[in-house]
Scaffold this motif. Sequence first.
Motif, short mmCIF file in Angstrom:
data_model
loop_
_atom_site.label_atom_id
_atom_site.label_comp_id
_atom_site.label_asym_id
_atom_site.label_seq_id
_atom_site.Cartn_x
_atom_site.Cartn_y
_atom_site.Cartn_z
N LEU A 1 0.85 -1.19 0.00
CA LEU A 1 0.00 0.00 0.00
C LEU A 1 0.88 1.25 0.00
O LEU A 1 1.78 1.38 0.83
N PRO A 2 0.69 2.17 -0.95
CA PRO A 2 1.56 3.35 -1.02
C PRO A 2 1.27 4.32 0.16
O PRO A 2 0.13 4.39 0.61
N ASP A 3 2.26 5.09 0.56
CA ASP A 3 3.67 4.86 0.43
C ASP A 3 4.12 4.17 1.70
O ASP A 3 3.88 4.71 2.80
N PRO A 4 4.75 3.01 1.66
CA PRO A 4 5.10 2.28 2.88
C PRO A 4 5.87 3.11 3.90
O PRO A 4 5.69 2.93 5.11
N LYS A 5 6.68 4.04 3.43
CA LYS A 5 7.48 4.85 4.34
C LYS A 5 6.63 5.83 5.15
O LYS A 5 7.11 6.43 6.11
N ALA A 6 5.36 5.99 4.76
CA ALA A 6 4.44 6.87 5.49
C ALA A 6 3.31 6.10 6.16
O ALA A 6 2.42 6.70 6.77
#
Length: 472
Positions: free
Chosen positions: A288-293
């Motif tokens: 699911l975008p964005d994993p870093k967020a």
Amino acid sequence: MLKMNTHRQMRTVLIGALLSVVVLNACAAPATPSAVREVEVTREVEVTRQVEVVREITVTATPEATAPKPFEGQSINVLTIQPHAVATRALAKWFEEETGARVQVLVVPYANVTEKAILDVTSGAGEYDVIEIWYPMLGKLVESGVLEDLTQWWEENKEALQFDDFVPSIADPYTLIDGKRWALPYDGDTHLLFYNRELLEKYGVKPPTTWAEYREACKTITEQGKSEGIYGCAIMGAKVPIILLSTFINRLQGYGASFFDADGKPTINSPEAVAALQELVDQLPYALPDPKAVAFDEALGGFTTGKVGMVEFWTDLGQMSDNPEQSKIMKKWGAVPMPKGEGPNAASRPALNAGFALGISTLAQNKPLAYEFLKFVGRPDINVRVNTIVGGLDPTRKSTFDAEAYRKHVTPELADAAKAALSGAFAWPTNAKWPEMQDVLTENVAEALAGTKTPQQALDDTQAKWLEILGK
């Protein structure tokens, strides 16, 4: 003659009225026993110019006396994290109903709870009586003088509160530093791999048993479903230690790696650890975008709205997935143990990700009442009760997993899976240096996810900094 008859008629009417009042009073339902007073009323009655004395009895009902509650009029402040606000407020309400004491619940983001607790004591504010503790921060809080020593309290209450009923894998990590007890287990956290049965069936994949299978399943679902807003997995990669390191440690344990060797020397850049981080990086394109967020709320929302095929999450996700107020996938989910990695040490090894306890501040304004609140929360019946609401907590007691009310609430399958996951689960370090060490690891893992460092470089840098922090 006419005047005499008129006087008699008036007298007859008045006497009849008086008799009616007496009869009605005699026939009325008896009043609640209470204060009774007699009032002597003097009236002048126009009959034959004679004065009559009429005695009235007035009955005044008073409320039944109720026994005062033991802590009526007292209050404490409890510091808790946002995901546990519902549960902590429920406990506050039940405690007030039972004792009369008021509990003010003060809610902060989970990333800020430790700094709030330390600042409250170091500044001398003393706002909090009871503090929620993320257990890896226990050593730091003790070193900072934030927590009361509960060792004697544990000894005095261990039989009455059945402390041997706490899940063994969490009892010591949550409470013990340098041989002393500082807290009470509150939230028994670990992860399971949850999956959406409909999505996995639709795209022809099965719940994975290895991280490689997980990656392939995510890829299959995302490549076929992305145009419809469907993704194979939600990966919590936000740069917050409790979030990002939980995700990394799930894979670290699956590959059989650890933070330290038997002598306490860091081994964070072992081949197994590097392979675990590389696997995490390789999974990101299908998440699911964005994993870093993505953190707690984003992963929860993606799964309960039916947009995500799989998510590694805390065991109370089952309750939230069956909550009609927040879920579109009621009764359409399943849960399995965490996948394992590759290599000779690979195994499905759950970790104590997150996990919380309650402690008493050294600056508590009402320490006796704070102890009573801990005693209330620590009761076995209360552990069952608070884990049968959708409140963000997971059991800390063995008996809760077997309680009929809990098993009915979460399903027997999830109760058994959660109980098994906690058995022998890996505990994060809790020493006073760990907060600094985990910040270094969080920063480097985040750089690996962002692509600014390779997994090898990220963990080599972490290893060097850890050795420096430990003076090795």
